[in-house]
Design an enzyme around this catalytic site. Structure first.
Site, PDB file in Angstrom:
ATOM      1  N   HIS A  18       0.693  -1.127   0.008  1.00 33.47           N
ATOM      2  CA  HIS A  18       0.073  -0.045   0.151  1.00 33.47           C
ATOM      3  C   HIS A  18       0.882   1.298  -0.061  1.00 33.47           C
ATOM      4  O   HIS A  18       2.161   1.066  -0.067  1.00 33.47           O
ATOM      5  CB  HIS A  18      -0.992  -0.306   1.164  1.00 33.47           C
ATOM      6  CG  HIS A  18      -0.421  -0.103   2.418  1.00 33.47           C
ATOM      7  ND1 HIS A  18       0.477   0.907   3.094  1.00 33.47           N
ATOM      8  CD2 HIS A  18      -0.679  -0.767   3.530  1.00 33.47           C
ATOM      9  CE1 HIS A  18       0.775   0.529   4.078  1.00 33.47           C
ATOM     10  NE2 HIS A  18       0.233  -0.664   4.531  1.00 33.47           N
ATOM     11  N   HIS A  21       3.679   1.614   2.641  1.00 40.56           N
ATOM     12  CA  HIS A  21       4.939   0.718   2.110  1.00 40.56           C
ATOM     13  C   HIS A  21       5.687   1.463   1.102  1.00 40.56           C
ATOM     14  O   HIS A  21       7.093   1.637   1.009  1.00 40.56           O
ATOM     15  CB  HIS A  21       4.709  -0.575   1.384  1.00 40.56           C
ATOM     16  CG  HIS A  21       3.951  -1.389   2.267  1.00 40.56           C
ATOM     17  ND1 HIS A  21       2.640  -2.137   1.865  1.00 40.56           N
ATOM     18  CD2 HIS A  21       4.024  -1.818   3.735  1.00 40.56           C
ATOM     19  CE1 HIS A  21       2.259  -2.971   2.969  1.00 40.56           C
ATOM     20  NE2 HIS A  21       3.016  -2.767   4.128  1.00 40.56           N
ATOM     21  N   CYS A 126      -2.779  -9.803  22.637  1.00 42.36           N
ATOM     22  CA  CYS A 126      -3.310  -9.208  21.486  1.00 42.36           C
ATOM     23  C   CYS A 126      -2.823  -9.827  20.287  1.00 42.36           C
ATOM     24  O   CYS A 126      -1.491  -9.760  19.906  1.00 42.36           O
ATOM     25  CB  CYS A 126      -3.175  -7.623  21.463  1.00 42.36           C
ATOM     26  SG  CYS A 126      -3.883  -7.105  19.839  1.00 42.36           S
ATOM     27  N   CYS A 129      -1.301  -7.497  17.702  1.00 37.40           N
ATOM     28  CA  CYS A 129       0.071  -7.051  17.918  1.00 37.40           C
ATOM     29  C   CYS A 129       1.028  -8.015  17.994  1.00 37.40           C
ATOM     30  O   CYS A 129       2.194  -7.844  18.016  1.00 37.40           O
ATOM     31  CB  CYS A 129       0.014  -6.098  19.310  1.00 37.40           C
ATOM     32  SG  CYS A 129      -1.020  -4.628  19.301  1.00 37.40           S
ATOM     33  N   CYS A 143      -7.304  -3.245  23.187  1.00 35.57           N
ATOM     34  CA  CYS A 143      -5.891  -2.601  22.262  1.00 35.57           C
ATOM     35  C   CYS A 143      -5.899  -1.593  21.738  1.00 35.57           C
ATOM     36  O   CYS A 143      -7.090  -1.196  20.846  1.00 35.57           O
ATOM     37  CB  CYS A 143      -5.502  -3.844  21.350  1.00 35.57           C
ATOM     38  SG  CYS A 143      -4.122  -3.336  20.563  1.00 35.57           S
ATOM     39  N   HIS A 146      -5.817  -2.048  17.917  1.00 35.14           N
ATOM     40  CA  HIS A 146      -6.892  -3.133  17.196  1.00 35.14           C
ATOM     41  C   HIS A 146      -8.097  -3.011  17.675  1.00 35.14           C
ATOM     42  O   HIS A 146      -9.004  -3.819  17.137  1.00 35.14           O
ATOM     43  CB  HIS A 146      -6.088  -4.440  17.166  1.00 35.14           C
ATOM     44  CG  HIS A 146      -4.818  -4.469  16.716  1.00 35.14           C
ATOM     45  ND1 HIS A 146      -3.627  -4.571  17.130  1.00 35.14           N
ATOM     46  CD2 HIS A 146      -4.595  -4.880  15.123  1.00 35.14           C
ATOM     47  CE1 HIS A 146      -2.641  -4.564  16.195  1.00 35.14           C
ATOM     48  NE2 HIS A 146      -3.261  -5.126  15.128  1.00 35.14           N
ATOM     49  N   LYS A 296      -5.518   6.537   9.476  1.00 34.42           N
ATOM     50  CA  LYS A 296      -4.165   6.368   8.937  1.00 34.42           C
ATOM     51  C   LYS A 296      -4.478   5.449   7.644  1.00 34.42           C
ATOM     52  O   LYS A 296      -5.325   4.612   7.734  1.00 34.42           O
ATOM     53  CB  LYS A 296      -3.401   5.506   9.932  1.00 34.42           C
ATOM     54  CG  LYS A 296      -2.418   4.507   9.444  1.00 34.42           C
ATOM     55  CD  LYS A 296      -1.922   3.700  10.752  1.00 34.42           C
ATOM     56  CE  LYS A 296      -0.983   2.639  10.114  1.00 34.42           C
ATOM     57  NZ  LYS A 296      -0.617   1.437  11.108  1.00 34.42           N
ATOM     58  N   LYS A 299      -4.355  -1.071   4.977  1.00 30.25           N
ATOM     59  CA  LYS A 299      -5.396  -1.940   4.331  1.00 30.25           C
ATOM     60  C   LYS A 299      -6.576  -2.404   5.510  1.00 30.25           C
ATOM     61  O   LYS A 299      -7.843  -2.407   5.188  1.00 30.25           O
ATOM     62  CB  LYS A 299      -4.686  -3.289   4.008  1.00 30.25           C
ATOM     63  CG  LYS A 299      -5.550  -4.439   3.373  1.00 30.25           C
ATOM     64  CD  LYS A 299      -5.601  -4.162   1.742  1.00 30.25           C
ATOM     65  CE  LYS A 299      -6.633  -5.334   1.251  1.00 30.25           C
ATOM     66  NZ  LYS A 299      -6.297  -5.387  -0.216  1.00 30.25           N
TER      67      LYS A 299
END
Ligand SMILES: [Zn+2]
Length: 520
Positions: A18, A21, A126, A129, A143, A146, A296, A299
């Site tokens: 994405h 990256h 988690c 993570c 979390c 997440h 942010k 994906k």
């Protein structure tokens, strides 16, 4: 021999490449090209992170064994970076036996030194993570990354005695002000270290819970925690090219990454290196997020701009330019379509593209492409030359400071001056009178020199464009940044430049919209 070693994180293969990256890759590739242009030997390592709970779960979702899933996903990254023209010296897959052997060797070394111990542990785990969270980290019982509650897990595991190395890590970052850039991330790390809240690191997962990982060499009932595995790719990528390559490049290591993985890089990794008796990396270079609206870009939040689609549609240099010009390295930036179109049309199509096409078409029309002597020295000529001399000085300086946006801004200030010079000196008007042709030839020669200097300074930012410009000028790239402009020395008498070509077509989204309306 000066050297420069740059890495990107190895990417998780739970999603396709994405924008985040791609930005990291663009930065690493730009830095490597810049340091090569300044005479360094460079090495770039990237790769894919293929072990862990998440990958095993994704593979299961696709009804595939994890290795089959990894073998399918990893080449998507490798191919994407190749298509983008990034010069990767080693692409590390964590399932590569050479990497796995090194991780085991390192685990054994740390274990033999007494820095790994076995202990019962109960904690909040988690799966997103892939680590235990502390109560303090939770937000409303969830979390924070997440948005779901961790599971309470009690099990026996191996722990890395990280606390033994934290004081040395702290001293290192206190003594080396530039080891983490930008500086506010160093402050964040120093605050984390000063808080005393960091404990030893659990580095194993029982196979009863997770089989997809590198086996601990001293206990085959366990596999290695993904971070302990992944970080070592920065070393294994070099060692795949031999011990000499490792020794030569390692002391110059620059790790580029997004801010969400600062802690593993600034706390776990230096502790691991100290425990292994290896020198620390040279610098951590931390960038922000590309945001679209509030969220942010990643994906999992369903907010993807597909970099390869953008590359196909607009060309890689257009994407590189926008990413490097729009984001101040270290801060967040927003990716929005209007800003993209405005930037590309104003800077690339008009600012640079127009200049190239005007100069080359006049050179054809008046002199059949043949470069004329560089005569005369008017105040306007001197102004133009001063503007490019300044760019030649500032652009590398800003690049060195990772202020890519300022570097490009500085170059475009000079290009604006060149466009103004065309308007002010009006060669197209002068050329109506044959007597003025020597002056017209001198004006165009100066403008060709502007294009030459621009092509040199774009070589690390927009490598394709730089090559195209040298080809239009009928010259080879010098391959390095010259210390002065050298105007008047590049075009031998009788040299011909090529007819113009369109470098950057204007983007007209409204036309596309009329053809295929997009959902709002
Ligand atoms: Zn989480």
């Amino acid at each position: 021999m000066k050297r420069f070693y740059v890495t990107t994180p190895i990417y998780y293969i739970n999603a396709e490449p994405h924008l985040g990256h791609t930005y990291t890759m663009v930065v690493a590739d730009t830095l490597a090209r810049f340091h090569r242009a300044r005479g360094s030997e460079t090495f770039l390592v990237t790769g894919t992170d293929e072990h862990g709970d998440k990958i095993a779960a994704m593979a299961a979702e696709h009804g595939e064994p994890p290795k089959v899933y990894a073998d399918r996903m990893s080449p998507l990254f490798q191919q994407a970076w190749q298509d983008c023209g990034f010069v990767v010296d080693q692409f590390v897959r964590t399932t590569d036996p050479r990497h796995e052997r090194l991780v085991q060797e390192f685990l054994q070394r740390v274990y033999d030194n007494g820095d790994i111990y076995f202990s019962r542990y109960a904690g909040l785990y988690c799966t997103g993570c892939e680590r235990f969270l502390t109560e303090k980290e939770l937000v409303g019982g969830n979390c924070p990354d997440h948005k779901r509650p961790p599971e309470l897990i009690e099990e026996e595991n191996y722990f890395f005695r990280m606390t033994r190395y934290l004081p040395a890590v702290q001293q290192h970052f206190e003594a080396h002000a530039d080891a983490i850039f930008p500086d506010h991330y160093r402050n964040e790390v120093l605050a984390m270290l000063a808080s005393g809240g960091i404990g030893d690191l659990c580095i194993s997962r029982p196979k009863s819970r997770l089989e997809w990982g590198i086996e601990l060499p001293f206990d085959r009932r366990y596999v290695c925690y993904v971070w302990f595995d992944a970080l070592i790719s920065y070393v294994s990528g070099l060692k795949m090219h031999g011990e000499d390559t490792f020794r030569a490049f390692w002391p110059t290591a620059h790790h580029v990454m997004a801010k969400d993985i600062l802690k593993p890089h600034a706390i776990f990794w230096p502790s691991m290196l100290l425990a292994l008796g290896l020198p620390l990396f040279r610098r951590l270079l931390i960038h922000g997020y590309w945001v679209r609206g509030e969220a942010k870009m990643s994906k999992s939040l369903g907010n993807v701009i597909r970099p390869l689609d953008m590359k196909r549609q607009f060309g890689i240099d257009t994407l590189r330019y926008f990413l490097l010009r729009e984001m101040a390295f270290g801060q967040d930036a927003s990716f929005n379509e209007d800003a993209f179109v405005a930037r590309v049309n104003a800077d690339l199509a008009n600012g640079l593209g127009n200049l190239v096409s005007r100069v080359l078409s006049m050179q054809q029309r008046y002199f059949a492409g043949c470069v004329q002597p560089l005569e005369g020295d008017t105040p306007a000529d001197r102004d133009l030359q001063a503007a490019f001399a300044q760019a030649l000085e500032e652009v590398p300086q800003w690049t060195e400071q990772l202020a890519f946006h300022r570097a490009l801004e500085a170059l475009w200030r000079a290009l604006d001056r060149a466009n103004k010079y065309v308007v002010d000196t009006a060669p197209f008007t002068l050329a109506r009178n044959a007597q003025n042709l020597p002056r017209v030839g001198a004006i165009l020669h100066r403008l060709l020199e502007c294009l030459y200097t621009t092509a040199v300074l774009l070589s690390w930012f927009l490598p394709e464009t730089s090559q195209k410009m040298f080809s239009l000028l009928g010259l080879d790239s010098p391959g390095h940044v010259p210390s002065n402009l050298g105007w008047g020395e590049h075009f031998p008498p009788g040299h011909r430049v090529r007819p113009p070509a369109t470098l950057f077509p204007r983007i007209d989204l409204h036309r596309d919209e009329a053809a295929a309306p997009r959902p709002r």
